[in-house]
Enzyme design. Structure first.
Site, PDB file in Angstrom:
ATOM      1  N   PHE A   1       0.980  -1.251  -0.101  1.00  0.00           N
ATOM      2  CA  PHE A   1       0.163   0.050  -0.029  1.00  0.00           C
ATOM      3  C   PHE A   1       1.013   1.307   0.038  1.00  0.00           C
ATOM      4  CE2 PHE A   1      -1.990   2.800   3.587  1.00  0.00           C
ATOM      5  CZ  PHE A   1      -2.605   3.800   2.604  1.00  0.00           C
TER       6      PHE A   1
ATOM      7  N   ASN B   1       8.244  -9.532  -1.857  1.00  0.00           N
ATOM      8  CA  ASN B   1       7.665 -11.038  -2.118  1.00  0.00           C
ATOM      9  C   ASN B   1       6.288 -11.364  -2.053  1.00  0.00           C
ATOM     10  OD1 ASN B   1       6.803 -10.719   0.443  1.00  0.00           O
ATOM     11  ND2 ASN B   1       8.104 -12.329   1.450  1.00  0.00           N
TER      12      ASN B   1
ATOM     13  N   THR C   1       2.385  -9.732   1.622  1.00  0.00           N
ATOM     14  CA  THR C   1       0.879  -8.978   1.601  1.00  0.00           C
ATOM     15  C   THR C   1       0.990  -8.007   0.661  1.00  0.00           C
ATOM     16  OG1 THR C   1       2.068  -7.470   3.143  1.00  0.00           O
ATOM     17  CG2 THR C   1       1.095  -9.451   4.056  1.00  0.00           C
ATOM     18  N   GLY C   2       1.904  -7.599  -0.226  1.00  0.00           N
ATOM     19  CA  GLY C   2       1.828  -6.690  -1.223  1.00  0.00           C
ATOM     20  C   GLY C   2       1.063  -7.252  -2.426  1.00  0.00           C
TER      21      GLY C   2
ATOM     22  N   LEU D   1      20.268 -11.400  -2.442  1.00  0.00           N
ATOM     23  CA  LEU D   1      19.592 -10.452  -3.387  1.00  0.00           C
ATOM     24  C   LEU D   1      19.936 -10.663  -4.832  1.00  0.00           C
ATOM     25  CD1 LEU D   1      20.036  -6.995  -1.282  1.00  0.00           C
ATOM     26  CD2 LEU D   1      18.167  -8.609  -1.380  1.00  0.00           C
TER      27      LEU D   1
ATOM     28  N   ALA E   1      11.203   2.391   7.575  1.00  0.00           N
ATOM     29  CA  ALA E   1       9.682   2.604   7.987  1.00  0.00           C
ATOM     30  C   ALA E   1       9.576   1.832   9.280  1.00  0.00           C
ATOM     31  CB  ALA E   1       8.916   2.018   6.906  1.00  0.00           C
TER      32      ALA E   1
ATOM     33  N   TYR F   1       5.654  -8.024  15.497  1.00  0.00           N
ATOM     34  CA  TYR F   1       5.874  -6.769  14.725  1.00  0.00           C
ATOM     35  C   TYR F   1       6.327  -5.648  15.548  1.00  0.00           C
ATOM     36  CZ  TYR F   1       4.120  -2.800  11.743  1.00  0.00           C
ATOM     37  OH  TYR F   1       4.250  -1.792  10.945  1.00  0.00           O
TER      38      TYR F   1
ATOM     39  N   LYS G   1      10.109  -4.139  14.781  1.00  0.00           N
ATOM     40  CA  LYS G   1      10.567  -2.868  14.275  1.00  0.00           C
ATOM     41  C   LYS G   1      11.174  -2.098  15.395  1.00  0.00           C
ATOM     42  CE  LYS G   1       7.884  -2.392  10.586  1.00  0.00           C
ATOM     43  NZ  LYS G   1       8.490  -1.648   9.454  1.00  0.00           N
TER      44      LYS G   1
END
Ligand code: UDP
Length: 317
Positions: free
Chosen positions: A14, A35, A38-39, A64, A120, A151, A155
């Site tokens: 998002f 990946n 969730t996107g 990568l 983020a 989560y 973070k």
């Protein structure tokens, strides 16, 4: 002239997809890596014929791929993580892994490229806060065994990793933004967040699901305001952490009322149990963002909800 290149980890998400739009508009070549846990490719479908945009399906916790390591980047955005409670709970180990190994890999890439890294972070680093509103200096009230731990601690770890990395490699330029709840078009209708749930329910005239008694508060920032703040932070000398959010604070009952009114819905309310460790209140102190970035949000909740409702009407949910 060669245009600057930016890597957006989580670029099909998002927020990541809105950032891709913004940096393409600003003349960057954009590589989005995601990946797709969730996107969604739906979020970037409108960019598929843009020759300055490349999508790489890969997991940033792995080695990568050459599509990334063969390039050079000026800026790296570390946006990759499940972000809604149902998703990060379902993907608990993956969430911890992307916050730790994924962030480390992005730092290493930034070092190799001499790129500026934006990370983020989140208001969840404050947990269920007992200081209100929350300034960056507040150390938080977080449960490392609770249902949000995967989560919140991922973070928090990522922030600690960045601080340690700065110490070891002062030449690497990094900055951290702590996002408060953000909403807008391209939210996933099924990701369980309160704004998307309420809008989808209201548009279908189904009961709005209130968790607990609905007196808990959140502060909702419209996505374009957040994107502007991120751009300003990247373009500044600031390293953060810096709160980025809209200080307007609403109870979930107030939000439900607004959504019902704006959709002209006949929905009623259904009360469901409050999930464990659900923060009772949340509001950013954005004094630092105002003074350092000369930024504050410009889109109020009514206006942002109208735009978001129009989006959900067009995607047919
Ligand atoms: N919530 C709710 N109904 C829903 C979804 C969420 O009342 O259908 C509540 C949730 O318990 C929380 C708030 O809305 O208090 C915000 O939830 P969200 O998952 O959007 O964000 P977060 O809790 O991570 O801030």
């Amino acid at each position: 002239m060669k245009s600057s290149r930016i890597l957006i980890a989580g670029g099909a998400g998002f927020l990541g997809s809105h950032l891709a739009d913004r940096f393409l508009t600003d003349g960057f070549a954009v590589i989005a890596v995601d990946n797709l846990s969730t996107g969604s490719k739906r979020n970037i479908a409108h960019l598929q014929n843009n020759d300055k945009f490349t999508f790489v399906e890969a997991d940033i916790t792995d080695t990568l791929p050459s599509e990334i390591t063969d390039q050079t980047f000026d800026i790296i955005l570390n946006m990759a993580s499940p972000a809604s409670p149902p998703h990060y709970q379902r993907l608990s180990l993956e969430t911890l892994h992307v916050g730790s190994q994924g962030t480390f890999n992005m730092l290493e890439l930034a070092r190799q490229n001499k790129a500026r890294l934006f990370h983020a972070s989140t208001s969840e680093v404050y947990g269920d806060p007992d200081i209100h509103p929350q300034p960056e200096s507040y150390k938080g009230s977080v449960n490392c065994y609770g249902p949000r731990a995967m989560y919140d601690e991922a973070k928090r770890y990522a922030e600690a990793l960045i601080y340690a990395y700065r110490d070891r490699y002062p030449e690497v330029s990094t900055c951290i933004g702590r996002f408060f709840n953000t909403y807008g078009p391209r939210m996933d209708a099924d990701d369980g967040r309160v704004v998307s749930n309420f809008i989808v329910q209201a548009l279908q005239n189904k009961s709005l699901t209130i968790y607990g008694d609905g007196s808990q508060t959140r502060s909702f920032c419209y996505v374009s305001d957040l994107v502007e703040a991120i751009v300003r932070l990247i373009n500044s000398e600031e390293s953060g952490p810096i709160n980025l959010g809209n200080p307007g604070e609403f109870t979930m009952l107030e939000l439900a009322q607004k959504v019902t009114d704006l959709t002209k819905s006949t929905s009623d309310l259904t009360y469901l149990p409050l999930p464990g460790d659900d923060p009772t209140q949340r509001q950013p102190d954005i004094s630092r963002a105002k003074s350092i970035l000369n930024w504050e949000p410009s889109i109020d909740l009514d206006r942002g909800l109208k735009e978001t409702i129009e989006y959900f009407k067009t995607v047919g949910k």
